[in-house]
Design a protein around this motif. Structure first.
Motif, PDB file in Angstrom:
ATOM      1  N   THR A 162      13.472 -43.777  32.077  1.00 36.08           N
ATOM      2  CA  THR A 162      13.918 -44.939  31.314  1.00 36.08           C
ATOM      3  C   THR A 162      13.450 -46.269  31.893  1.00 36.08           C
ATOM      4  N   VAL A 163      12.523 -46.238  32.852  1.00 36.52           N
ATOM      5  CA  VAL A 163      12.087 -47.480  33.491  1.00 36.52           C
ATOM      6  C   VAL A 163      10.756 -47.952  32.891  1.00 36.52           C
ATOM      7  N   ASP A 164      10.423 -49.203  33.148  1.00 35.35           N
ATOM      8  CA  ASP A 164       9.184 -49.798  32.659  1.00 35.35           C
ATOM      9  C   ASP A 164       8.047 -49.509  33.627  1.00 35.35           C
ATOM     10  N   SER A 165       6.831 -49.738  33.158  1.00 37.10           N
ATOM     11  CA  SER A 165       5.665 -49.595  34.029  1.00 37.10           C
ATOM     12  C   SER A 165       5.002 -50.951  34.187  1.00 37.10           C
ATOM     13  N   THR A 166       4.217 -51.074  35.234  1.00 37.94           N
ATOM     14  CA  THR A 166       3.549 -52.333  35.527  1.00 37.94           C
ATOM     15  C   THR A 166       2.183 -52.053  36.133  1.00 37.94           C
ATOM     16  N   ASP A 167       1.377 -53.098  36.272  1.00 35.82           N
ATOM     17  CA  ASP A 167       0.067 -52.971  36.923  1.00 35.82           C
ATOM     18  C   ASP A 167       0.279 -53.001  38.429  1.00 35.82           C
ATOM     19  N   GLU A 168       0.290 -51.847  39.038  1.00 37.25           N
ATOM     20  CA  GLU A 168       0.447 -51.723  40.496  1.00 37.25           C
ATOM     21  C   GLU A 168      -0.425 -50.559  40.936  1.00 37.25           C
ATOM     22  N   LYS A 169      -1.222 -50.771  41.957  1.00 33.39           N
ATOM     23  CA  LYS A 169      -2.169 -49.756  42.423  1.00 33.39           C
ATOM     24  C   LYS A 169      -1.470 -48.760  43.339  1.00 33.39           C
ATOM     25  N   CYS A 170      -1.623 -47.472  43.037  1.00 37.71           N
ATOM     26  CA  CYS A 170      -1.030 -46.409  43.847  1.00 37.71           C
ATOM     27  C   CYS A 170      -1.785 -46.291  45.170  1.00 37.71           C
ATOM     28  N   PRO A 171      -1.087 -46.284  46.315  1.00 33.37           N
ATOM     29  CA  PRO A 171      -1.781 -46.169  47.604  1.00 33.37           C
ATOM     30  C   PRO A 171      -2.349 -44.771  47.848  1.00 33.37           C
ATOM     31  N   LYS A 172      -1.931 -43.790  47.071  1.00 29.27           N
ATOM     32  CA  LYS A 172      -2.403 -42.416  47.284  1.00 29.27           C
ATOM     33  C   LYS A 172      -3.630 -42.098  46.415  1.00 29.27           C
ATOM     34  N   CYS A 173      -3.512 -42.292  45.085  1.00 31.71           N
ATOM     35  CA  CYS A 173      -4.615 -41.912  44.177  1.00 31.71           C
ATOM     36  C   CYS A 173      -5.334 -43.111  43.580  1.00 31.71           C
ATOM     37  N   GLU A 174      -4.851 -44.311  43.861  1.00 30.93           N
ATOM     38  CA  GLU A 174      -5.431 -45.574  43.398  1.00 30.93           C
ATOM     39  C   GLU A 174      -5.396 -45.734  41.882  1.00 30.93           C
ATOM     40  N   HIS A 175      -4.469 -45.053  41.219  1.00 25.37           N
ATOM     41  CA  HIS A 175      -4.237 -45.267  39.792  1.00 25.37           C
ATOM     42  C   HIS A 175      -3.650 -46.666  39.623  1.00 25.37           C
ATOM     43  N   THR A 176      -3.934 -47.330  38.503  1.00 20.55           N
ATOM     44  CA  THR A 176      -3.564 -48.746  38.372  1.00 20.55           C
ATOM     45  C   THR A 176      -2.213 -48.983  37.714  1.00 20.55           C
ATOM     46  N   ARG A 177      -1.512 -47.939  37.234  1.00 24.50           N
ATOM     47  CA  ARG A 177      -0.199 -48.115  36.600  1.00 24.50           C
ATOM     48  C   ARG A 177       0.863 -47.385  37.405  1.00 24.50           C
ATOM     49  N   ALA A 178       2.047 -47.989  37.473  1.00 24.13           N
ATOM     50  CA  ALA A 178       3.166 -47.364  38.174  1.00 24.13           C
ATOM     51  C   ALA A 178       4.468 -47.754  37.491  1.00 24.13           C
ATOM     52  N   TYR A 179       5.415 -46.825  37.474  1.00 26.32           N
ATOM     53  CA  TYR A 179       6.764 -47.134  37.028  1.00 26.32           C
ATOM     54  C   TYR A 179       7.453 -47.901  38.149  1.00 26.32           C
ATOM     55  N   PHE A 180       8.400 -48.756  37.786  1.00 24.03           N
ATOM     56  CA  PHE A 180       9.103 -49.490  38.838  1.00 24.03           C
ATOM     57  C   PHE A 180      10.565 -49.693  38.463  1.00 24.03           C
ATOM     58  N   MET A 181      11.379 -49.859  39.491  1.00 22.94           N
ATOM     59  CA  MET A 181      12.781 -50.251  39.324  1.00 22.94           C
ATOM     60  C   MET A 181      13.188 -51.045  40.548  1.00 22.94           C
ATOM     61  N   GLN A 182      14.169 -51.916  40.357  1.00 25.84           N
ATOM     62  CA  GLN A 182      14.658 -52.746  41.449  1.00 25.84           C
ATOM     63  C   GLN A 182      16.119 -52.429  41.707  1.00 25.84           C
TER      64      GLN A 182
END
Length: 106
Positions: free
Chosen positions: A61-81
């Motif tokens: 249920t969380v949103d995604s943002t433009d954040e680079k994964c340190p493992k596979c270097e994919h450019t999208r990641a889900y995030f929550m605060q």
């Protein structure tokens, strides 16, 4: 372990430092003779902790943002605060890669 006087309720103290065989009251003549080893251990019951971020339903249920994964270097990641510290500290941002599922925090 604390022992208390049977007559006045004062805490008993050890008499003699070399070999302890008696515990005596400081306010009255009560003496407790130690005939065996006195051991009392109480372990606190730990409260159960809910693992908030391990449930996969939380991440659906969380949103995604433009954040680079340190493992596979994919450019999208889900995030929550989440507020993990006191109120005057900034919130902690948790990320989960959209591609490989790797998790990290900032």
């Amino acid at each position: 372990m604390l022992l208390f006087c049977a007559k006045c309720g004062t805490r008993l103290t050890l008499e003699g430092r070399d070999v302890c065989h008696v515990m005596a009251c400081q306010t009255c003549p009560y003496v407790f003779r130690v005939t065996r080893s006195i051991v009392n251990r109480k372990y606190p019951k730990l409260k159960e902790v809910d693992e908030v971020l391990s449930d996969s339903a939380v991440w659906q249920t969380v949103d995604s943002t433009d954040e680079k994964c340190p493992k596979c270097e994919h450019t999208r990641a889900y995030f929550m605060q989440l507020q993990t510290r006191s109120a005057d500290e900034p919130m902690t941002t948790f990320y989960r890669c959209c591609s490989c599922g790797h998790r990290w925090k900032e």
